[in-house]
Write a protein that holds these residues in place. Sequence first.
Motif, PDB file in Angstrom:
ATOM      1  N   ASP A   1       0.825  -1.214   0.000  1.00  0.00           N
ATOM      2  CA  ASP A   1       0.000   0.000   0.000  1.00  0.00           C
ATOM      3  C   ASP A   1       0.859   1.264   0.000  1.00  0.00           C
ATOM      4  N   GLN A   2       1.990   1.181   0.687  1.00  0.00           N
ATOM      5  CA  GLN A   2       2.867   2.359   0.736  1.00  0.00           C
ATOM      6  C   GLN A   2       3.424   2.702  -0.646  1.00  0.00           C
ATOM      7  N   ARG A   3       3.357   1.741  -1.565  1.00  0.00           N
ATOM      8  CA  ARG A   3       3.887   1.962  -2.917  1.00  0.00           C
ATOM      9  C   ARG A   3       2.781   1.804  -3.974  1.00  0.00           C
ATOM     10  N   ALA A   4       1.566   2.088  -3.552  1.00  0.00           N
ATOM     11  CA  ALA A   4       0.396   1.765  -4.385  1.00  0.00           C
ATOM     12  C   ALA A   4       0.455   2.381  -5.780  1.00  0.00           C
ATOM     13  N   GLY A   5       1.050   3.552  -5.921  1.00  0.00           N
ATOM     14  CA  GLY A   5       1.113   4.178  -7.245  1.00  0.00           C
ATOM     15  C   GLY A   5       2.017   3.436  -8.211  1.00  0.00           C
ATOM     16  N   MET A   6       2.960   2.704  -7.658  1.00  0.00           N
ATOM     17  CA  MET A   6       3.960   2.037  -8.508  1.00  0.00           C
ATOM     18  C   MET A   6       3.740   0.520  -8.600  1.00  0.00           C
ATOM     19  N   LEU A   7       2.926  -0.024  -7.690  1.00  0.00           N
ATOM     20  CA  LEU A   7       2.731  -1.486  -7.661  1.00  0.00           C
ATOM     21  C   LEU A   7       1.249  -1.839  -7.774  1.00  0.00           C
ATOM     22  N   ASN A   8       0.977  -2.917  -8.467  1.00  0.00           N
ATOM     23  CA  ASN A   8      -0.388  -3.459  -8.551  1.00  0.00           C
ATOM     24  C   ASN A   8      -0.364  -4.930  -8.158  1.00  0.00           C
ATOM     25  N   TRP A   9      -1.412  -5.372  -7.486  1.00  0.00           N
ATOM     26  CA  TRP A   9      -1.456  -6.765  -7.051  1.00  0.00           C
ATOM     27  C   TRP A   9      -2.888  -7.160  -6.761  1.00  0.00           C
ATOM     28  N   LEU A  10      -3.138  -8.438  -6.654  1.00  0.00           N
ATOM     29  CA  LEU A  10      -4.425  -8.935  -6.173  1.00  0.00           C
ATOM     30  C   LEU A  10      -4.177  -9.673  -4.873  1.00  0.00           C
ATOM     31  N   GLU A  11      -5.090  -9.527  -3.960  1.00  0.00           N
ATOM     32  CA  GLU A  11      -4.939 -10.177  -2.663  1.00  0.00           C
ATOM     33  C   GLU A  11      -4.846 -11.704  -2.853  1.00  0.00           C
ATOM     34  N   PRO A  12      -3.788 -12.331  -2.322  1.00  0.00           N
ATOM     35  CA  PRO A  12      -3.663 -13.787  -2.487  1.00  0.00           C
ATOM     36  C   PRO A  12      -4.762 -14.533  -1.734  1.00  0.00           C
ATOM     37  N   LYS A  13      -5.236 -15.616  -2.352  1.00  0.00           N
ATOM     38  CA  LYS A  13      -6.326 -16.381  -1.707  1.00  0.00           C
ATOM     39  C   LYS A  13      -5.866 -17.758  -1.233  1.00  0.00           C
ATOM     40  N   GLY A  14      -4.844 -18.314  -1.957  1.00  0.00           N
ATOM     41  CA  GLY A  14      -4.543 -19.708  -1.625  1.00  0.00           C
ATOM     42  C   GLY A  14      -3.078 -20.074  -1.637  1.00  0.00           C
ATOM     43  N   ALA A  15      -2.200 -19.249  -1.121  1.00  0.00           N
ATOM     44  CA  ALA A  15      -0.785 -19.598  -0.962  1.00  0.00           C
ATOM     45  C   ALA A  15      -0.101 -18.375  -0.370  1.00  0.00           C
ATOM     46  N   ALA A  16       1.133 -18.583   0.114  1.00  0.00           N
ATOM     47  CA  ALA A  16       1.871 -17.487   0.747  1.00  0.00           C
ATOM     48  C   ALA A  16       2.689 -16.725  -0.290  1.00  0.00           C
ATOM     49  N   ILE A  17       2.069 -16.438  -1.425  1.00  0.00           N
ATOM     50  CA  ILE A  17       2.797 -15.742  -2.494  1.00  0.00           C
ATOM     51  C   ILE A  17       1.925 -14.625  -3.064  1.00  0.00           C
ATOM     52  N   CYS A  18       2.590 -13.673  -3.708  1.00  0.00           N
ATOM     53  CA  CYS A  18       1.854 -12.580  -4.336  1.00  0.00           C
ATOM     54  C   CYS A  18       2.598 -12.157  -5.601  1.00  0.00           C
ATOM     55  N   MET A  19       1.853 -12.109  -6.700  1.00  0.00           N
ATOM     56  CA  MET A  19       2.414 -11.693  -7.985  1.00  0.00           C
ATOM     57  C   MET A  19       2.169 -10.194  -8.112  1.00  0.00           C
ATOM     58  N   VAL A  20       3.248  -9.431  -8.160  1.00  0.00           N
ATOM     59  CA  VAL A  20       3.141  -7.973  -8.098  1.00  0.00           C
ATOM     60  C   VAL A  20       3.624  -7.358  -9.405  1.00  0.00           C
ATOM     61  N   LYS A  21       2.800  -6.480  -9.957  1.00  0.00           N
ATOM     62  CA  LYS A  21       3.178  -5.753 -11.169  1.00  0.00           C
ATOM     63  C   LYS A  21       3.829  -4.436 -10.743  1.00  0.00           C
ATOM     64  N   TYR A  22       4.942  -4.092 -11.367  1.00  0.00           N
ATOM     65  CA  TYR A  22       5.617  -2.845 -10.964  1.00  0.00           C
ATOM     66  C   TYR A  22       5.776  -1.924 -12.164  1.00  0.00           C
ATOM     67  N   LYS A  23       5.849  -0.621 -11.869  1.00  0.00           N
ATOM     68  CA  LYS A  23       6.006   0.359 -12.950  1.00  0.00           C
ATOM     69  C   LYS A  23       7.444   0.842 -13.085  1.00  0.00           C
ATOM     70  N   HIS A  24       8.306   0.431 -12.180  1.00  0.00           N
ATOM     71  CA  HIS A  24       9.690   0.908 -12.203  1.00  0.00           C
ATOM     72  C   HIS A  24      10.347   0.499 -13.518  1.00  0.00           C
ATOM     73  N   PRO A  25      11.196   1.388 -14.072  1.00  0.00           N
ATOM     74  CA  PRO A  25      11.761   1.111 -15.398  1.00  0.00           C
ATOM     75  C   PRO A  25      12.958   0.153 -15.342  1.00  0.00           C
ATOM     76  N   ILE A  26      12.674  -1.097 -15.069  1.00  0.00           N
ATOM     77  CA  ILE A  26      13.771  -2.085 -14.996  1.00  0.00           C
ATOM     78  C   ILE A  26      13.216  -3.467 -15.336  1.00  0.00           C
ATOM     79  N   ASN A  27      14.007  -4.224 -16.056  1.00  0.00           N
ATOM     80  CA  ASN A  27      13.623  -5.602 -16.392  1.00  0.00           C
ATOM     81  C   ASN A  27      13.582  -6.451 -15.111  1.00  0.00           C
TER      82      ASN A  27
END
Length: 367
Positions: free
Chosen positions: A286-312
């Motif tokens: 949440d502290q980086r909400a403008g730069m990161l997007n994610w969906l709340e995980p439902k079934g595992a201890a992992i989270c796939m996060v989309k970032y806007k930072h200009p880096i591969n």
Amino acid sequence: MKFRTFEMERWQSVYENAVEFNLSESGVHPATLAEVGLDPQEFADIRLSYSPSNGTERFRRLAASLQDGASPDNILVTIGGAEANFHAVMRVLEPGDDALLILPNYMEVHGIVENFGGRVIPVWTRMENGWIPDPDEIAAKITPKTKFISLSNPNNPTAQVFGADIVKAIAAVAGKHGCWILSDEVYRGAERDGVRSPSFWGIYPKTIVTQSLSKAYGTPGLRIGWVVAPEEDIAAMWAQSDYTKIAPPLMSDLVGCRVLENREKLYARTRELINRNWPGFRKWLDQRAGMLNWLEPKGAAICMVKYKHPINSTLLAERLRTEKSTLIVPGDHFGMDGYVRFGFGTEEDYTHAGLVRVGEMLDSLKQ
Ligand SMILES: Cc1ncc(COP(=O)(O)O)c(C=O)c1O
């Protein structure tokens, strides 16, 4: 035969024990023997022989009890979910076949299909659609050569759960075309709300489910998994496994029985770890909400996060490893640059300290 590298597993194998903070793991903090309900003294008189090569009757009975209508003859015990997936693909795929994969996914099946001369037909889920597959898109992509549809539910890397309606719709598509379903259900039991995700077993007859004690049970070091399949397919995969392991490790089969007997306690432990750590991780996101997007995980201890930072993503993960001694999984390993996968199932302070390092790096890249 030339094997393509299993990028994520190589990355973790080489570096997970070499960094200060490993946030690449998809399971929870491993359980102790005591948490599993075992006293090591119980082992004192055990003779270290070969175990029955398809798994002990006791283990297969316990594993069968988790699937509606299954018997021990529907179970083959394997070295983790990894070997289970290997045998499932070997059983159904011939060189030249097509395999429809719902992606993103743990990339093991993807690699095995390509290593053995099959063709991968991808069907991508998207964050905007809740990472849920579209059965019509699956139907449209099936070819006359499609041998199976492969998926993981709950999904790695998105941690989303495909509900009963989607499971039934995918089974209907498979039924229409006579395809197998290979359903990797190793996160089943790790659902945050405690509601068990639907299994393909019992819904569609040409189903092979792969399972494991690594994730929902928190005991990856046992290296125990299993396949659930029709009897004749289990018999064939058992014969295949004479080439890969001879027999499951005796001690792991024994401890694994206790794990399954105490499963409700271990599911609760897994759920508690995920739910305890999620709010802290969410705050960090949440502290980086403008730069990161994610969906709340439902079934595992992992989270796939989309970032806007200009880096591969590989470069980002590489810099985090070398400059911050912190390991995450780059989206490139899933064919998804612009994303990274975080694991947050271990101890709260440890996860937090690793996230502070990642935050330092991300915040510096923003400027
Ligand atoms: C979806 C999925 N299947 C299988 C495996 C392999 O697990 P195991 O440790 O049981 O071999 C993993 C490991 O991360 C996974 O995420």
